[in-house]
Design an enzyme around this catalytic site. Sequence first.
Site, short mmCIF file in Angstrom:
data_model
loop_
_atom_site.label_atom_id
_atom_site.label_comp_id
_atom_site.label_asym_id
_atom_site.label_seq_id
_atom_site.Cartn_x
_atom_site.Cartn_y
_atom_site.Cartn_z
N CYS A 50 -11.93 44.32 -28.63
CA CYS A 50 -12.86 45.29 -28.03
C CYS A 50 -12.98 46.60 -28.80
O CYS A 50 -14.09 47.08 -29.04
CB CYS A 50 -12.40 45.65 -26.61
SG CYS A 50 -11.71 44.29 -25.69
N LYS A 53 -14.36 46.31 -32.42
CA LYS A 53 -15.72 45.79 -32.24
C LYS A 53 -16.67 46.91 -31.81
O LYS A 53 -17.76 47.07 -32.36
CB LYS A 53 -15.68 44.66 -31.19
CG LYS A 53 -16.99 43.99 -30.84
CD LYS A 53 -17.78 44.64 -29.73
CE LYS A 53 -17.08 44.90 -28.44
NZ LYS A 53 -16.86 43.74 -27.60
N GLY A 182 -22.57 30.80 -29.07
CA GLY A 182 -23.62 31.55 -28.37
C GLY A 182 -23.07 32.41 -27.26
O GLY A 182 -23.78 32.78 -26.34
N GLU A 188 -22.43 39.32 -30.10
CA GLU A 188 -22.11 40.70 -30.48
C GLU A 188 -22.05 40.85 -32.00
O GLU A 188 -22.62 41.78 -32.56
CB GLU A 188 -20.77 41.12 -29.86
CG GLU A 188 -20.86 41.31 -28.34
CD GLU A 188 -19.55 41.76 -27.71
OE1 GLU A 188 -19.60 42.28 -26.59
OE2 GLU A 188 -18.48 41.58 -28.31
N GLY A 268 -15.22 30.19 -28.80
CA GLY A 268 -14.29 30.29 -27.69
C GLY A 268 -12.88 30.60 -28.14
O GLY A 268 -12.56 30.59 -29.33
N HIS A 441 -34.56 61.28 -12.61
CA HIS A 441 -35.76 61.22 -13.42
C HIS A 441 -35.74 62.26 -14.54
O HIS A 441 -35.31 63.38 -14.30
CB HIS A 441 -36.97 61.47 -12.51
CG HIS A 441 -38.28 61.31 -13.21
ND1 HIS A 441 -38.75 60.08 -13.59
CD2 HIS A 441 -39.19 62.23 -13.60
CE1 HIS A 441 -39.92 60.24 -14.18
NE2 HIS A 441 -40.21 61.54 -14.21
N GLU A 446 -33.32 54.80 -13.40
CA GLU A 446 -34.01 55.04 -12.12
C GLU A 446 -34.73 53.78 -11.64
O GLU A 446 -35.00 53.62 -10.45
CB GLU A 446 -34.96 56.23 -12.20
CG GLU A 446 -36.17 56.04 -13.08
CD GLU A 446 -37.03 57.32 -13.16
OE1 GLU A 446 -37.43 57.82 -12.11
OE2 GLU A 446 -37.26 57.80 -14.30
P1 NDP Z 1 -17.30 32.27 -25.13
O1 NDP Z 1 -16.61 31.30 -24.24
O2 NDP Z 1 -18.01 33.44 -24.56
O3 NDP Z 1 -18.33 31.50 -26.04
C1 NDP Z 1 -17.98 30.39 -26.81
C2 NDP Z 1 -19.24 29.84 -27.43
O4 NDP Z 1 -18.92 28.80 -28.33
C3 NDP Z 1 -20.16 29.24 -26.38
O5 NDP Z 1 -21.49 29.52 -26.78
C4 NDP Z 1 -19.84 27.75 -26.48
O6 NDP Z 1 -20.90 26.93 -26.10
C5 NDP Z 1 -19.61 27.62 -27.96
N1 NDP Z 1 -18.75 26.47 -28.30
C6 NDP Z 1 -17.58 26.11 -27.75
N2 NDP Z 1 -17.08 25.03 -28.35
C7 NDP Z 1 -17.95 24.68 -29.32
C8 NDP Z 1 -18.00 23.64 -30.27
N3 NDP Z 1 -17.04 22.73 -30.35
N4 NDP Z 1 -19.06 23.59 -31.11
C9 NDP Z 1 -20.04 24.50 -31.03
N5 NDP Z 1 -20.06 25.51 -30.15
C10 NDP Z 1 -19.02 25.60 -29.29
O7 NDP Z 1 -16.17 32.68 -26.17
P2 NDP Z 1 -16.12 33.83 -27.25
O8 NDP Z 1 -15.32 33.25 -28.37
O9 NDP Z 1 -17.44 34.41 -27.54
O10 NDP Z 1 -15.28 34.94 -26.51
C11 NDP Z 1 -14.01 34.61 -25.93
C12 NDP Z 1 -13.76 35.42 -24.68
O11 NDP Z 1 -13.49 36.75 -25.05
C13 NDP Z 1 -14.94 35.47 -23.74
O12 NDP Z 1 -14.85 34.47 -22.78
C14 NDP Z 1 -14.84 36.82 -23.13
O13 NDP Z 1 -14.20 36.70 -21.90
C15 NDP Z 1 -14.00 37.63 -24.06
N6 NDP Z 1 -14.79 38.67 -24.71
C16 NDP Z 1 -15.32 39.67 -23.95
C17 NDP Z 1 -16.10 40.66 -24.53
C18 NDP Z 1 -16.70 41.74 -23.70
O14 NDP Z 1 -16.25 41.93 -22.59
N7 NDP Z 1 -17.73 42.43 -24.17
C19 NDP Z 1 -16.35 40.67 -25.97
C20 NDP Z 1 -15.78 39.57 -26.66
C21 NDP Z 1 -15.02 38.62 -26.05
P3 NDP Z 1 -21.18 26.56 -24.54
O15 NDP Z 1 -21.66 27.81 -23.91
O16 NDP Z 1 -22.25 25.53 -24.67
O17 NDP Z 1 -19.91 26.04 -24.00
#
Ligand code: NDP
Length: 458
Positions: A50, A53, A182, A188, A268, A441, A446
């Site tokens: 965080c 980033k 995604g 981000e 993930g 405003h 708002e």
């Molecule tokens: P996320 O779970 O948010 O996203 C993982 C992404 O990877 C999803 O789009 C998922 O697709 C895709 N994915 C998973 N496995 C595969 C695969 N085998 N092949 C291709 N695509 C795949 O995880 P992040 O890594 O982005 O972040 C981890 C965690 O960190 C988040 O859950 C969040 O809680 C935390 N975080 C919070 C932030 C904030 O509060 N601003 C900032 C950064 C992280 P699908 O959706 O289809 O499963």
Amino acid sequence: MTDADFDFDLFVVGGGSGGARAARIAAGYGARVALAEEHRYGGTCVIRGCVPKKLMVYASSYAEMFEDARGYGWAAPEPGSIAFDWDKFRAAKDAEIARLEGIYRSGLEKAGVANHACRATVTGPHTVRLADHGQEISAKHILIATGGRPFVPEFPGSHHVITSNEVFDLAELPKRILIAGGGYIACEFACILNGLGVETTLIYRGPEILNGFDQDVRPFVRAEMEKKGVRVILSQVIDRIEKTDAGLSAALTNGETVVADTVLFATGRRPYTEGLGLETADITLAPNGAVPVDRYSQTSTPSIFAVGDVTDRLNLTPIAIREGHAFADTIFGAKPTAPDHDLAPTAVFTQPEIGTVGLTEEQARADYDVEIYRAAFRPMMHSFSGRDERMLMKLVVDKGSRRVLGVHIVGHGAGEMIQCVGVAVKMGATKEQFDQTVAVHPTAAEELVTMRTPVGAA
Ligand code: NDP
């Protein structure tokens, strides 16, 4: 055994957000606390999450500010004449992270926590072993707060990719980057790197990015990202990656090839329990490695607790902090507290950013008869800048009780707004109470209290 027979009342494994909070609060209640951290104090959030980033978000947003200033009469530099100095930024960022890490460490020391800068593994319900000298330490309670680690699927050439662990410390900024995923991190970083001038392509396996977010938010954010120059490829994955003279060549499932200097996987994170020894304490992990716990963060072995991402409940820093605090209140403060995960506001620092609290429209429709209020508009800020950037505000309202079940905001300041509006939603505010609140405003916010007509109503 009496308490005095144990070396400590609490041994915490992991000095990140959850572990450090639990250790400090427990020590404040008079507990004898030790903590082991194998990497750096502060954990993912401070060291490689965080905090750095958000600093990168700030850095990347200046490119647009220079451009937008011209519409307001500034003789700002022309796009080709501005340059971002990655080395200078990285040095400043590293100094700030070191400062924050120092605060974490000294906070624990001041609280009287015995710090061990090494790995610790569990050897039984009341014992841990330190990796540096192999010393075994006993504790009445053990708290597992080891967080999570990036997950990268195995495929030919997957060893060429980097994760969010490495992206903060790149020796130089790539010219071209391909980002897989995604979710929070992928979106981000696509915005950050695009803003810093890196040619950015995002590839996501599903039909729309930001799975789990509101159905209006997802295409809206993608469209804004695309307007800023991010190329988004949907419904595809990377089949294989080869290192070539031209760069890393990624073959996609649709037959296309994308060549980039760096490939970042943000697919993930997984709980970090590998080799932790929890089986020696009769704890069976979930299939993804998470430590199963009850609402008080207690595992099936009564002396062992776990908080934060390692439990895979709601993987956010403020939640880990709350879980750590609630654990210490429960066990050492005689105040049994179950952390409240309901209606947690959250922000995604895409550009434009997302602020969200409560139910998405889809989730709400499953249980309620809902009314939707939605406004999409060009914020006043861009009336002079000429930037084609839009903002989205959406309220999901229960028709019966009139409660606002969800608020979704996309646009500048959405993260700040959702923190405030989250209080109202948490209190159970109704749509009429939103309407009774006087608009500030002229602001973009708002719009939250001036949306009069539900979507679809005449
Ligand atoms: P996320 O779970 O948010 O996203 C993982 C992404 O990877 C999803 O789009 C998922 O697709 C895709 N994915 C998973 N496995 C595969 C695969 N085998 N092949 C291709 N695509 C795949 O995880 P992040 O890594 O982005 O972040 C981890 C965690 O960190 C988040 O859950 C969040 O809680 C935390 N975080 C919070 C932030 C904030 O509060 N601003 C900032 C950064 C992280 P699908 O959706 O289809 O499963």
